[in-house]
Design a protein around this motif. Structure first.
Motif, PDB file in Angstrom:
ATOM      1  N   THR A  22     -12.445   7.040   5.739  1.00 52.95           N
ATOM      2  CA  THR A  22     -11.301   6.716   6.918  1.00 52.95           C
ATOM      3  C   THR A  22      -9.865   6.949   5.844  1.00 52.95           C
ATOM      4  O   THR A  22      -9.887   6.523   4.586  1.00 52.95           O
ATOM      5  CB  THR A  22     -11.245   5.220   7.085  1.00 52.95           C
ATOM      6  OG1 THR A  22     -12.777   5.177   7.800  1.00 52.95           O
ATOM      7  CG2 THR A  22     -10.283   5.159   8.063  1.00 52.95           C
ATOM      8  N   ILE A  23      -9.012   7.452   6.714  1.00 54.50           N
ATOM      9  CA  ILE A  23      -7.647   7.257   6.037  1.00 54.50           C
ATOM     10  C   ILE A  23      -6.841   6.146   7.021  1.00 54.50           C
ATOM     11  O   ILE A  23      -6.690   6.549   8.128  1.00 54.50           O
ATOM     12  CB  ILE A  23      -7.039   8.809   6.134  1.00 54.50           C
ATOM     13  CG1 ILE A  23      -7.435   9.699   5.284  1.00 54.50           C
ATOM     14  CG2 ILE A  23      -5.456   8.719   5.757  1.00 54.50           C
ATOM     15  CD1 ILE A  23      -7.006  11.083   5.232  1.00 54.50           C
ATOM     16  N   SER A  24      -6.160   5.317   6.410  1.00 57.27           N
ATOM     17  CA  SER A  24      -5.405   4.362   6.978  1.00 57.27           C
ATOM     18  C   SER A  24      -4.026   4.147   6.466  1.00 57.27           C
ATOM     19  O   SER A  24      -3.644   4.293   5.519  1.00 57.27           O
ATOM     20  CB  SER A  24      -6.178   2.756   6.722  1.00 57.27           C
ATOM     21  OG  SER A  24      -7.384   3.290   6.846  1.00 57.27           O
ATOM     22  N   PHE A  25      -3.274   3.658   7.418  1.00 61.93           N
ATOM     23  CA  PHE A  25      -1.723   3.508   7.614  1.00 61.93           C
ATOM     24  C   PHE A  25      -1.259   2.115   8.056  1.00 61.93           C
ATOM     25  O   PHE A  25      -1.804   1.448   8.845  1.00 61.93           O
ATOM     26  CB  PHE A  25      -0.875   4.546   8.447  1.00 61.93           C
ATOM     27  CG  PHE A  25      -1.476   6.101   8.375  1.00 61.93           C
ATOM     28  CD1 PHE A  25      -0.645   6.842   7.491  1.00 61.93           C
ATOM     29  CD2 PHE A  25      -2.738   6.467   8.722  1.00 61.93           C
ATOM     30  CE1 PHE A  25      -1.142   8.209   7.047  1.00 61.93           C
ATOM     31  CE2 PHE A  25      -3.256   7.873   8.617  1.00 61.93           C
ATOM     32  CZ  PHE A  25      -2.328   8.591   7.816  1.00 61.93           C
ATOM     33  N   SER A  26      -0.371   1.670   7.083  1.00 60.51           N
ATOM     34  CA  SER A  26       0.308   0.365   7.511  1.00 60.51           C
ATOM     35  C   SER A  26       1.876   0.567   7.161  1.00 60.51           C
ATOM     36  O   SER A  26       2.302   1.140   6.325  1.00 60.51           O
ATOM     37  CB  SER A  26      -0.185  -0.606   6.701  1.00 60.51           C
ATOM     38  OG  SER A  26       0.302  -1.924   6.886  1.00 60.51           O
ATOM     39  N   PHE A  27       2.663  -0.203   8.075  1.00 57.76           N
ATOM     40  CA  PHE A  27       3.969  -0.318   8.008  1.00 57.76           C
ATOM     41  C   PHE A  27       4.660  -1.736   7.965  1.00 57.76           C
ATOM     42  O   PHE A  27       5.814  -1.900   8.082  1.00 57.76           O
ATOM     43  CB  PHE A  27       4.804   0.422   9.252  1.00 57.76           C
ATOM     44  CG  PHE A  27       4.419   1.875   9.471  1.00 57.76           C
ATOM     45  CD1 PHE A  27       5.251   2.783   8.606  1.00 57.76           C
ATOM     46  CD2 PHE A  27       3.269   2.453   9.806  1.00 57.76           C
ATOM     47  CE1 PHE A  27       4.873   4.172   8.850  1.00 57.76           C
ATOM     48  CE2 PHE A  27       2.907   3.483   9.869  1.00 57.76           C
ATOM     49  CZ  PHE A  27       3.869   4.617   9.237  1.00 57.76           C
ATOM     50  N   ASP A  28       3.544  -2.479   7.269  1.00 57.29           N
ATOM     51  CA  ASP A  28       3.752  -3.960   7.356  1.00 57.29           C
ATOM     52  C   ASP A  28       3.181  -4.637   6.015  1.00 57.29           C
ATOM     53  O   ASP A  28       2.758  -5.730   6.122  1.00 57.29           O
ATOM     54  CB  ASP A  28       3.596  -4.748   8.582  1.00 57.29           C
ATOM     55  CG  ASP A  28       2.329  -4.650   8.918  1.00 57.29           C
ATOM     56  OD1 ASP A  28       1.503  -4.145   8.313  1.00 57.29           O
ATOM     57  OD2 ASP A  28       2.130  -5.405  10.001  1.00 57.29           O
ATOM     58  N   TYR A  29       3.378  -3.640   4.875  1.00 57.99           N
ATOM     59  CA  TYR A  29       2.683  -4.076   3.595  1.00 57.99           C
ATOM     60  C   TYR A  29       1.045  -4.513   3.573  1.00 57.99           C
ATOM     61  O   TYR A  29       0.401  -5.431   3.201  1.00 57.99           O
ATOM     62  CB  TYR A  29       3.413  -5.022   2.929  1.00 57.99           C
ATOM     63  CG  TYR A  29       4.637  -4.614   2.434  1.00 57.99           C
ATOM     64  CD1 TYR A  29       4.518  -4.117   1.305  1.00 57.99           C
ATOM     65  CD2 TYR A  29       5.786  -4.988   2.961  1.00 57.99           C
ATOM     66  CE1 TYR A  29       5.936  -3.772   0.468  1.00 57.99           C
ATOM     67  CE2 TYR A  29       7.055  -4.411   2.292  1.00 57.99           C
ATOM     68  CZ  TYR A  29       7.022  -3.668   0.973  1.00 57.99           C
ATOM     69  OH  TYR A  29       8.098  -3.204   0.441  1.00 57.99           O
ATOM     70  N   MET A  77       8.405   0.349   4.249  1.00 55.41           N
ATOM     71  CA  MET A  77       7.343   0.923   3.294  1.00 55.41           C
ATOM     72  C   MET A  77       6.371   1.251   4.185  1.00 55.41           C
ATOM     73  O   MET A  77       5.454   0.526   4.656  1.00 55.41           O
ATOM     74  CB  MET A  77       7.103  -0.297   2.275  1.00 55.41           C
ATOM     75  CG  MET A  77       6.000  -0.091   1.531  1.00 55.41           C
ATOM     76  SD  MET A  77       6.195   1.532   0.343  1.00 55.41           S
ATOM     77  CE  MET A  77       7.930   0.776  -0.656  1.00 55.41           C
ATOM     78  N   ALA A  78       6.255   2.482   3.903  1.00 58.33           N
ATOM     79  CA  ALA A  78       4.928   3.108   4.753  1.00 58.33           C
ATOM     80  C   ALA A  78       3.696   3.098   3.613  1.00 58.33           C
ATOM     81  O   ALA A  78       3.929   3.541   2.587  1.00 58.33           O
ATOM     82  CB  ALA A  78       5.146   4.513   5.046  1.00 58.33           C
ATOM     83  N   TRP A  79       2.489   2.263   4.003  1.00 57.66           N
ATOM     84  CA  TRP A  79       1.200   2.601   3.060  1.00 57.66           C
ATOM     85  C   TRP A  79       0.464   3.495   3.719  1.00 57.66           C
ATOM     86  O   TRP A  79       0.126   3.705   4.692  1.00 57.66           O
ATOM     87  CB  TRP A  79       0.724   1.137   2.957  1.00 57.66           C
ATOM     88  CG  TRP A  79       1.490   0.184   1.955  1.00 57.66           C
ATOM     89  CD1 TRP A  79       2.304   0.751   1.059  1.00 57.66           C
ATOM     90  CD2 TRP A  79       1.010  -1.039   1.287  1.00 57.66           C
ATOM     91  NE1 TRP A  79       2.709  -0.214   0.196  1.00 57.66           N
ATOM     92  CE2 TRP A  79       1.753  -1.451   0.464  1.00 57.66           C
ATOM     93  CE3 TRP A  79      -0.062  -1.716   2.008  1.00 57.66           C
ATOM     94  CZ2 TRP A  79       1.869  -2.725  -0.185  1.00 57.66           C
ATOM     95  CZ3 TRP A  79      -0.127  -3.112   1.421  1.00 57.66           C
ATOM     96  CH2 TRP A  79       0.715  -3.404   0.304  1.00 57.66           C
ATOM     97  N   VAL A  80      -0.345   4.275   2.659  1.00 57.33           N
ATOM     98  CA  VAL A  80      -1.654   4.947   2.990  1.00 57.33           C
ATOM     99  C   VAL A  80      -2.763   4.556   1.993  1.00 57.33           C
ATOM    100  O   VAL A  80      -2.479   4.392   0.941  1.00 57.33           O
ATOM    101  CB  VAL A  80      -1.583   6.454   3.356  1.00 57.33           C
ATOM    102  CG1 VAL A  80      -0.979   6.911   1.844  1.00 57.33           C
ATOM    103  CG2 VAL A  80      -2.408   7.416   3.887  1.00 57.33           C
ATOM    104  N   LYS A  81      -3.954   4.576   2.520  1.00 56.23           N
ATOM    105  CA  LYS A  81      -5.088   4.298   1.586  1.00 56.23           C
ATOM    106  C   LYS A  81      -6.181   5.229   2.365  1.00 56.23           C
ATOM    107  O   LYS A  81      -6.523   5.460   3.416  1.00 56.23           O
ATOM    108  CB  LYS A  81      -5.394   2.703   1.466  1.00 56.23           C
ATOM    109  CG  LYS A  81      -5.918   2.342   2.435  1.00 56.23           C
ATOM    110  CD  LYS A  81      -6.501   0.798   2.578  1.00 56.23           C
ATOM    111  CE  LYS A  81      -7.007   0.286   3.680  1.00 56.23           C
ATOM    112  NZ  LYS A  81      -7.465  -1.328   3.623  1.00 56.23           N
TER     113      LYS A  81
END
Length: 345
Positions: free
Chosen positions: A279-286, A320-324
């Motif tokens: 999985t690749i996951s994205f967040s825009f709220d930390y 802040m865009a996050w990806v993991k």
């Protein structure tokens, strides 16, 4: 004196604490307290904006990187090998041989595409590439030498530049280890390890051996058969072992207009010990909410998955865009990779 904890700035700058959010910033009481004292409506003391329900569309592929964009790392400098004096010495087999380049070229040739990632890659690192290659499978080299001699279970690997390591033969064979002779449809360059480089698909670049000159067979006791480089059975992972990155460090956008965010994800995928990327996951709220994108069934575990994430921000602000990345065993990237996005009116 008090104790101090040092943190790498390139990692700390993406954290919620630097964004102005206390650890319990999702607590409404904390948000209200901060808002009364002039902080943003989100509760950030640094006026960072959040998008808990992003308009996001993500596409995945396994593209080959343009050769001109591939990173170059040489631990011992660039080595120019005289191929007329070069040979691959193979021991621990029934017919010990020194194979010339012509000998290797005469063996069955296999083509594959493999992702190379530097083992010491930091967050948002550029040290990764998806490379098409051609060469001789390690299993075919062993067969050409009459098979393994009794008791041989490990190869000590050595390069002409002095690089050396050792790996379990069964592990390398199961993961289609190759003596690569070509990258991108041409003979290896000096930087790529001419005339031959040992490649272990699914593993970081450190076990790969440029200018390889020796496969020295060894008999190791069972308790010594432990591979290094992220092959740990205790569940400890890091952003180096399961990683997703953005291809840039900061971008600007317009509110209401789509913005394309590109990057890639990869996980070490050694047989039985390390699971492939799931999985690749994205967040825009930390990280309060995540948008999970599963890797398609049938994807090659030895290749990265590149992504294009099209996000349409609805309001101006600094985000802040996050990806993991998460592997098939559920182990997550230790720390997400971040990207500053300034959204204008």
């Amino acid at each position: 004196m008090g104790e101090y904890q040092w943190e790498l700035w390139d990692e700390y700058k993406y954290t919620a604490s630097l964004g102005g959010f206390p650890e319990d910033y999702f607590d409404d009481r904390v948000k209200g307290w901060l808002q009364q004292r002039g902080s943003s409506a989100t509760g950030s003391m640094a006026n960072m904006s959040l998008d808990a329900e992003p308009q996001l569309d993500v596409s995945l592929s396994q593209d080959v990187l343009d050769e001109e964009d591939v990173f170059v790392l040489n631990n011992y400098g660039t080595l120019e090998v005289d191929v007329t004096q070069w040979g691959l010495n193979v021991t621990g087999v029934n017919e010990e041989k020194t194979l010339t380049l012509q000998d290797l070229q005469a063996l069955p040739q296999t083509e594959m595409t493999v992702t190379q990632v530097c083992y010491t890659s930091a967050i948002n690192s550029p040290f990764a590439a998806n490379i098409p290659m051609k060469g001789v499978l390690l299993s075919d080299v062993i067969e050409a030498c009459g098979g393994l001699a009794g008791g041989t279970n490990t190869f000590a690997l050595a390069g002409a530049d002095g690089w050396a390591t050792a790996y379990i033969i069964d592990f390398m064979v199961q993961n289609n280890a190759m003596i690569a002779l070509e990258y991108f449809g041409h003979p290896l360059t000096a930087d790529q390890g001419y005339p031959a480089t040992l490649v272990i698909p699914g593993m970081p670049g450190a076990p790969w051996v440029k200018h390889i000159v020796a496969l020295s067979g060894l008999e190791q006791p069972a308790e010594a058969l432990v591979n290094s480089y992220a092959l740990r059975s205790d569940g400890v992972t890091s952003h180096k072992a399961n990683s997703a990155w953005f291809q840039s460090d900061g971008v600007t956008a317009k509110a209401g207009e789509p913005l394309e965010l590109a990057g890639y994800g990869f996980a070490w995928s050694g047989t039985d010990l390390i699971a492939p990327l799931a999985t690749i996951s994205f967040s825009f709220d930390y990280g309060a909410t995540w948008h999970d994108v599963p890797i398609p069934e049938g994807a090659d575990p030895y290749q990265w998955s590149t992504f294009t994430a099209t996000w349409t921000p609805q309001a101006p602000g600094t985000y802040m865009a996050w990806v993991k990345a998460t592997n098939a065993d559920g182990f997550e990237q230790e720390q997400p990779s971040g990207l500053f996005v300034v959204v204008e009116e």
